[in-house]
Design a protein around this motif. Structure first.
Motif, short mmCIF file in Angstrom:
data_model
loop_
_atom_site.label_atom_id
_atom_site.label_comp_id
_atom_site.label_asym_id
_atom_site.label_seq_id
_atom_site.Cartn_x
_atom_site.Cartn_y
_atom_site.Cartn_z
N ASP A 108 -19.68 -10.12 -17.45
CA ASP A 108 -19.70 -10.48 -18.87
C ASP A 108 -18.34 -10.33 -19.54
N SER A 109 -17.61 -9.27 -19.15
CA SER A 109 -16.37 -8.96 -19.87
C SER A 109 -15.12 -9.55 -19.23
N ASN A 110 -15.05 -9.60 -17.90
CA ASN A 110 -13.83 -10.04 -17.21
C ASN A 110 -14.19 -10.62 -15.84
N PRO A 111 -14.84 -11.77 -15.80
CA PRO A 111 -15.30 -12.31 -14.51
C PRO A 111 -14.18 -12.55 -13.51
N ALA A 112 -12.97 -12.84 -13.99
CA ALA A 112 -11.85 -13.09 -13.07
C ALA A 112 -11.51 -11.86 -12.23
N ALA A 113 -11.90 -10.66 -12.69
CA ALA A 113 -11.60 -9.42 -11.96
C ALA A 113 -12.69 -9.04 -10.98
N VAL A 114 -13.77 -9.79 -10.94
CA VAL A 114 -14.90 -9.44 -10.07
C VAL A 114 -14.54 -9.74 -8.61
N ARG A 115 -14.86 -8.80 -7.74
CA ARG A 115 -14.67 -8.99 -6.30
C ARG A 115 -15.98 -9.40 -5.65
N ALA A 116 -15.86 -10.20 -4.61
CA ALA A 116 -17.04 -10.69 -3.90
C ALA A 116 -17.35 -9.80 -2.71
N ASP A 117 -18.63 -9.69 -2.39
CA ASP A 117 -19.06 -8.99 -1.18
C ASP A 117 -18.94 -9.98 -0.02
N LYS B 2 0.15 -17.35 22.61
CA LYS B 2 -1.24 -17.80 22.57
C LYS B 2 -2.15 -16.98 23.49
N ASN B 3 -1.57 -16.18 24.35
CA ASN B 3 -2.38 -15.33 25.23
C ASN B 3 -2.49 -13.90 24.72
N LYS B 4 -1.98 -13.68 23.53
CA LYS B 4 -2.12 -12.39 22.86
C LYS B 4 -3.02 -12.60 21.65
N PHE B 5 -3.97 -11.69 21.44
CA PHE B 5 -4.95 -11.88 20.37
C PHE B 5 -4.96 -10.67 19.44
N ALA B 6 -4.90 -10.94 18.14
CA ALA B 6 -4.94 -9.89 17.13
C ALA B 6 -5.95 -10.30 16.07
N CYS B 7 -7.06 -9.56 16.00
CA CYS B 7 -8.17 -9.91 15.11
C CYS B 7 -8.26 -8.92 13.95
N LEU B 8 -8.74 -9.40 12.83
CA LEU B 8 -8.97 -8.53 11.68
C LEU B 8 -10.01 -9.15 10.78
N TRP B 9 -10.57 -8.32 9.90
CA TRP B 9 -11.45 -8.79 8.83
C TRP B 9 -10.67 -8.74 7.51
N VAL B 10 -10.70 -9.84 6.77
CA VAL B 10 -10.19 -9.83 5.40
C VAL B 10 -11.40 -9.66 4.49
N VAL B 11 -11.35 -8.66 3.62
CA VAL B 11 -12.51 -8.30 2.77
C VAL B 11 -12.08 -8.24 1.31
N ASP B 12 -13.07 -8.02 0.44
CA ASP B 12 -12.82 -7.84 -1.00
C ASP B 12 -12.11 -9.04 -1.63
N PHE B 13 -12.59 -10.23 -1.32
CA PHE B 13 -12.06 -11.44 -1.94
C PHE B 13 -12.37 -11.46 -3.44
N PRO B 14 -11.56 -12.15 -4.22
CA PRO B 14 -11.97 -12.41 -5.61
C PRO B 14 -13.25 -13.25 -5.60
N MET B 15 -14.09 -13.00 -6.59
CA MET B 15 -15.32 -13.78 -6.70
C MET B 15 -15.03 -15.21 -7.15
N PHE C 181 -11.69 -3.77 14.75
CA PHE C 181 -10.82 -4.70 14.06
C PHE C 181 -10.37 -4.09 12.73
N ILE C 182 -9.12 -4.31 12.38
CA ILE C 182 -8.60 -3.89 11.08
C ILE C 182 -9.41 -4.55 9.97
N ARG C 183 -9.65 -3.84 8.88
CA ARG C 183 -10.24 -4.43 7.68
C ARG C 183 -9.18 -4.40 6.58
N MET C 184 -8.75 -5.56 6.16
CA MET C 184 -7.65 -5.67 5.21
C MET C 184 -8.15 -6.28 3.90
N PRO C 185 -7.99 -5.60 2.77
CA PRO C 185 -8.36 -6.20 1.50
C PRO C 185 -7.57 -7.49 1.24
N TRP C 186 -8.23 -8.45 0.62
CA TRP C 186 -7.59 -9.73 0.31
C TRP C 186 -6.27 -9.52 -0.46
#
Length: 587
Positions: A461-470, A419-432, A270-275
């Motif tokens: 501590d310095s920029n929590p809005a920039a933190v990415r989640a695992d 609906k009979n065609k399937f395309a799956c992927l993982w979305v990763v690196d979400f903002p925290m 499956f494709i892994r696509m950053p958020w």
């Protein structure tokens, strides 16, 4: 014995066999001196034959059978003269010698057929009748097969199924809780779990390194086609794992389910696509990648030529619909009306056709030279016959989401969402975190127990809005089928997370002290994932709503119209629970 065989199992090899069947009358037809009755049970339909010449009294009794009467018949299997190729039992019929009416029935309020004449409301009110329809029943049969396959796969992977409580404590993050008053503890309430999140983490602390549960979950939130107040998830947690371990195991599970239940072999990873890419190119954290039409940003090309809608915009972007230049002005106006609907909220839409000679004809020609329009065409790699659709706005994220709705609508109109065609992927690196205007603070995008990316921890501590989640979500055909994360397993980091989310140390201890205290006794690194069982079934069955694969669902107002729930309590019950109602006007 009410039956010796089911209505769906008899075949031509059973001719001359004496059988007893029981079920519901699907329909009845009188033709001359013959009466034909279709008998239905869970397994199929079999034609019954009553002959006036052979037994006039029995035939007359059959003539009084109504739809949905419950009957038992005994007779001899006979080869049909006129075959019915639409059903497996179409080669045979039963020459009936005995008829026993087990229960007469009122005429149902809608036809018990695949293509029924009943609307949603009436079918939900009489759901026990709706469930007799073969296509509705097949959804529940698919659901059953899926739970069996899930348990088999996870058991072979070393998981142990553990039940967790339904009555738990209320948590302040996430959706609203459903709460349950405690009679034995006046003024105090249980909550129904939104998920078994903290409980499965405690199981990891307990040494159960691979847990799963087919778990009931409850969220008091506004409803959509893929939401219900109560739903079921395949809830899993693992110890001593990193993100790749979890993704690989549950990608394997997804491929196993596709093969076992749909006969579809998904061999490629499956494709892994950053958020960030999902939002930039599709305007959604659950992109449908069965078709193209990736977003192209046009700020550098289309700004500064006197067209105010673009010149004042913070974002300009569009999609290219291959072969759609044939769209008429009426169709384009309808698309403009579509994006201007209140639930989407765009101010308007610009379109451009690539003509057969390669020139571009647009709705804003008076502002742009052909040279600029050609640059736009090249940005989309558009060819003659293609249609370019553009939106703009003063909020980039909001405009991308509007463009996402337009893209999906074009996918529907052009028949690209098979609906009979399937395309799956993982979305990763979400903002925290994400900012909540309502709360005026940062909120956890997933939940407060999600582990940050190790390399981003210094930014807390310095920029929590920039933190990415695992964190990671598995998406198929534009539907989020499941998601999860690596969890925090360190008490100090968990306390830091609560601090960023606005908890005082006292409040964090009050709400989640049990978890942070447990971490102090040797918590392993752990992570997990929860798949939505209802969503899996609906996508395999080709349904538009998860409601159709739940036995007794709620409607869009959260009501069970069959049971007429929720309802009021009488005063005696309120007194026992130490409750006093103060219903505000307008509620």
């Amino acid at each position: 014995m009410y039956r010796t065989h089911t209505c769906g199992e008899l075949r031509i090899s059973d001719v001359n066999k004496q059988v007893t069947l029981a079920g519901w009358v699907q329909r009845s037809r009188k033709m001359g001196g013959m009466t034909f009755v279709d008998l239905r049970d869970r397994y199929g339909i079999t034609q019954l034959v009553f002959n006036e010449e052979n037994n006039a009294e029995l035939c007359e009794k059959a003539n009084h059978l109504g739809r949905e009467f419950v009957i038992q018949v005994t007779g001899c299997v006979n080869e049909r003269f006129s075959k019915n190729t639409n059903i497996p039992t179409g080669d045979i019929e039963i020459i009936v010698s005995e008829l026993n009416i087990l229960n007469a029935a009122l005429t149902p309020p809608f036809t018990i057929e695949e293509n029924t004449d009943g609307g949603d409301d009436i079918r939900m009110k009489y759901r026990y009748l709706d469930l007799r329809r073969s296509n509705v029943r097949s959804n529940l049969e698919l659901r059953h097969k899926m739970t069996i396959a899930v348990r088999k796969y996870l058991d072979e992977q070393g998981f142990i199924e553990v039940e967790t409580p339904i009555l738990v404590g209320s948590t302040p993050e996430g959706a609203r809780d459903f709460v349950v008053p405690s009679r034995m503890n006046p003024g105090q309430f249980y909550a129904l779990p939104q998920s078994p999140q903290t409980l499965k983490q405690l199981l990891m602390v307990s040494g159960f390194d691979r847990y799963f549960q087919i778990a009931k979950c409850f969220r008091d939130e506004d409803l959509r086609a893929d939401r219900q107040p109560e739903f079921t998830q395949i809830d899993c947690e693992m110890s001593f794992v990193e993100q790749d371990d979890v993704i690989n195991l549950f990608e394997g599970m997804a491929k196993y389910l596709f093969k076992e239940l749909r006969g579809v072999e998904l061999s490629e990873p499956f494709i892994r696509m950053p958020w960030a890419d999902a939002m930039k190119y599709y305007g959604s954290d659950k992109p449908d990648i069965r078709f193209g039409m990736k977003f192209v940003e046009l700020m550098d090309i289309m700004k500064g030529y006197g067209f105010g809608m673009f010149d004042n915009a913070e974002y300009i972007g569009g999609i290219c619909a291959k072969g759609a230049a044939v769209y008429t002005r009426k169709q384009l106006d309808a698309l403009t009306d579509f994006v201007k609907r209140p639930q989407i909220g765009a101010k308007g839409m610009v379109y451009a056709r690539v003509e057969a000679d390669g020139n571009v004809k647009s709705s804003v020609d008076k502002f742009y030279s052909q040279e600029v329009l050609q640059q736009m065409k090249e940005a989309f790699d558009a060819k003659p016959g293609d249609l370019i659709l553009i939106l703009s706005g003063d909020d980039a994220m909001k405009t991308r989401k509007q463009l996402c709705e337009l893209r999906l609508e074009m996918g529907n109109q052009l028949g690209l969402r098979d609906k009979n065609k399937f395309a799956c992927l993982w979305v990763v690196d979400f903002p925290m975190f994400e900012w909540s205007e309502e709360e005026g603070r940062l909120m956890a995008m997933h939940h407060p127990f999600t582990h940050p990316k190790d390399e981003d921890i210094p930014l807390l501590d310095s920029n929590p809005a920039a933190v990415r989640a695992d964190a990671y979500d598995m998406v198929c055909n534009g539907v989020e089928l499941g998601g999860g994360s690596i969890r925090i397993h360190d008490a100090q980091l968990q306390a830091k997370m609560f601090e960023i989310l606005g908890f005082t140390p006292e409040k964090a201890q009050e709400q989640f002290g049990f978890l942070m205290n447990a971490f102090k006794y040797g918590a392993p690194p752990h992570g997990g994932l929860a798949y939505g069982l209802d969503r899996w079934v609906s996508i395999f069955a080709g349904l538009d709503s998860i409601r159709d694969c739940i036995a007794f669902p709620k409607n869009n107002s959260g009501r069970d119209v069959m049971l007429d729930a929720p309802g009021f309590l009488d005063q005696k019950q309120l007194d026992e629970l130490s409750l006093k109602l103060d219903i505000k006007e307008g509620n």
